[in-house]
Design an enzyme around this catalytic site. Sequence first.
Site, mmCIF file in Angstrom:
data_model
loop_
_atom_site.group_PDB
_atom_site.id
_atom_site.type_symbol
_atom_site.label_atom_id
_atom_site.label_comp_id
_atom_site.label_asym_id
_atom_site.label_seq_id
_atom_site.Cartn_x
_atom_site.Cartn_y
_atom_site.Cartn_z
ATOM 1 N N ASP A 55 0.911 -1.025 0.201
ATOM 2 C CA ASP A 55 -0.076 0.056 0.115
ATOM 3 C C ASP A 55 1.076 1.212 0.009
ATOM 4 O O ASP A 55 1.995 1.326 0.685
ATOM 5 C CB ASP A 55 -0.906 -0.010 1.288
ATOM 6 C CG ASP A 55 -1.839 1.395 1.352
ATOM 7 O OD1 ASP A 55 -1.321 2.315 2.215
ATOM 8 O OD2 ASP A 55 -2.411 1.596 0.555
ATOM 9 N N HIS A 137 5.103 15.102 -15.163
ATOM 10 C CA HIS A 137 5.812 16.357 -15.311
ATOM 11 C C HIS A 137 5.831 17.012 -13.865
ATOM 12 O O HIS A 137 4.515 16.970 -13.148
ATOM 13 C CB HIS A 137 5.089 17.155 -16.440
ATOM 14 C CG HIS A 137 3.744 17.921 -16.020
ATOM 15 N ND1 HIS A 137 3.452 19.116 -15.665
ATOM 16 C CD2 HIS A 137 2.558 17.374 -16.282
ATOM 17 C CE1 HIS A 137 2.496 19.364 -15.556
ATOM 18 N NE2 HIS A 137 1.786 18.406 -16.107
ATOM 19 N N ASP A 149 -2.190 19.473 -10.904
ATOM 20 C CA ASP A 149 -1.655 19.318 -12.065
ATOM 21 C C ASP A 149 -0.249 20.060 -12.044
ATOM 22 O O ASP A 149 0.119 21.458 -12.307
ATOM 23 C CB ASP A 149 -2.392 20.341 -13.214
ATOM 24 C CG ASP A 149 -1.714 20.284 -14.602
ATOM 25 O OD1 ASP A 149 -1.977 21.310 -15.442
ATOM 26 O OD2 ASP A 149 -0.908 19.129 -14.736
ATOM 27 N N GLU A 183 6.405 20.581 -19.187
ATOM 28 C CA GLU A 183 5.448 19.968 -20.038
ATOM 29 C C GLU A 183 4.211 20.832 -20.457
ATOM 30 O O GLU A 183 3.653 20.834 -21.573
ATOM 31 C CB GLU A 183 4.856 18.935 -19.156
ATOM 32 C CG GLU A 183 3.631 17.881 -19.706
ATOM 33 C CD GLU A 183 2.147 18.645 -19.841
ATOM 34 O OE1 GLU A 183 1.971 19.645 -18.950
ATOM 35 O OE2 GLU A 183 1.379 18.085 -20.561
ATOM 36 N N ASP A 314 -5.178 8.359 -3.363
ATOM 37 C CA ASP A 314 -4.793 7.139 -2.892
ATOM 38 C C ASP A 314 -5.141 5.794 -3.768
ATOM 39 O O ASP A 314 -3.827 5.142 -4.086
ATOM 40 C CB ASP A 314 -5.604 6.925 -1.676
ATOM 41 C CG ASP A 314 -5.117 5.870 -0.576
ATOM 42 O OD1 ASP A 314 -5.955 5.329 0.132
ATOM 43 O OD2 ASP A 314 -4.034 5.505 -0.666
#
Length: 450
Positions: A55, A137, A149, A183, A314
């Site tokens: 995990d 990225h 992001d 990127e 997760d």
Amino acid sequence: MKLSAPRRTAAAAVIALAGLLGAAAPSAGAASSAAPAAPSNSAWTSTAQALAAPDIPLANVKAHLTQLQSIATANGGNRAHGRPGYKASIDYVKAKLDAAGFTTTVQQFTSGGAIGYNLTADWPGGDPNQVLMAGAHLDSVTTGAGINDNGSGSAGVLETALAVSRAQLQTTKHLRFAWWGAEELGLIGSRYYVNNLPAAERAKISGYLNFDMIGSPNPGYFVYDDNAALEAVFKSYFSGLGVPTEIETEGDGRSDHASFKNVGIAVGGLFTGAGRTKTAAQAQKWGGTSGQAFDRCYHSSCDTTANINDTALDRNSDAIAHAIWTLGTGATNPPGDVYENAADVAIPDNGPAVTSTVTVSGRTGNAPAALPVAVDVKHTWRGDVVADLVAPDGTAYRLKNSSSNDSADNVIDTFTVDASSEPANGDWKLRVQDVASQDTGYIDSWKLTF
Ligand code: DTR
Ligand code: ZN
Ligand code: ZN
Ligand code: CA
């Protein structure tokens, strides 16, 4: 028509592996009415069972996001290419990996007048000729901290790498992790990396896994469908969780996997969505809010640590580890695996070309740079015969030209083709044509050895 007696000995071993990797055993192709010819003379004996991944602790992944947030806050609010926050992000990730025993490399490049950085981290061990890569990225846009992001992908890949170190994982493939620069400017860093990798080094990369936005606040569960074997690894993981997935459809070229796919490397990956709106049907299966973007803070200043769905982060971090353990510790591509078609195919005298097909599947990466093509064509004037190997994408490699004065019988020879730019999996064809009248023959058998 001579029917080949399929070689049963190696078949069982290969099918055992195929079951592991969810791939089909090699079989003869369309031109044969013979029973599928299973791989024969395989030098591969290992039936290595992939190890189960641990995990990945969500708290550890989120701790990396907190660090990236702090870096952005301390450096003008972003971690964009050419800004101090990006280099600070590289330094943070590199320090973690150096301390965990990875061999790290920082590759510099220039874009828009600013210096950019790619970071790669190699885990010692595994077959150096079969490199499994996972990357994300690390840069953000200039308008924000870029936590979803792509702090999310960067942190998920980093924590998986640290889990490899904690486990002191013994791998069958060589593992390389990567964090790309620029990127957001157009896949600049990953394209620079691929373009500056010697062809022989590129050919060693059996697959590249990309993780760009894996914690979106209104998440979808999208799997890249560029390569069936890699897609299957992720889909089976999520089906084991009872989580339905969809194919990532925002179009090719939208992240760093495109840099690898463009040079024929098998790619896969995960995505939880960006600016597009979640439909009612998607909200029905995944929860969240229909009619709202998967990430309302996409490329915005609100893409902070508050812009993360913990469950999605997760699950996707655990899926990264599942893929690394499954693909990195499972049986490697069996060296010396033979794909053969022994069905006779008549060659019309001075007529159209005929073909015989072998189907290669369950492999990752490209074909070798020195692919042996063993050909057995019975003919009473071999000067009439022209032969080509045709790759699954239709690329033809000339094996033998015609010659007016070669009156000997038969073409029984092994040709070597540089097929390193061709993905291994697919229908490979031997194409044979008789280009002069009188004398003729038939394809007796042929085989590829990977
Ligand atoms: N280009 C990514 C976000 C993105 C948009 N569509 C996709 C599809 C698959 C991966 C990522 C993306 C970015 O803005 O960084
Ligand atoms: Zn972006
Ligand atoms: Zn991104
Ligand atoms: Ca002839």
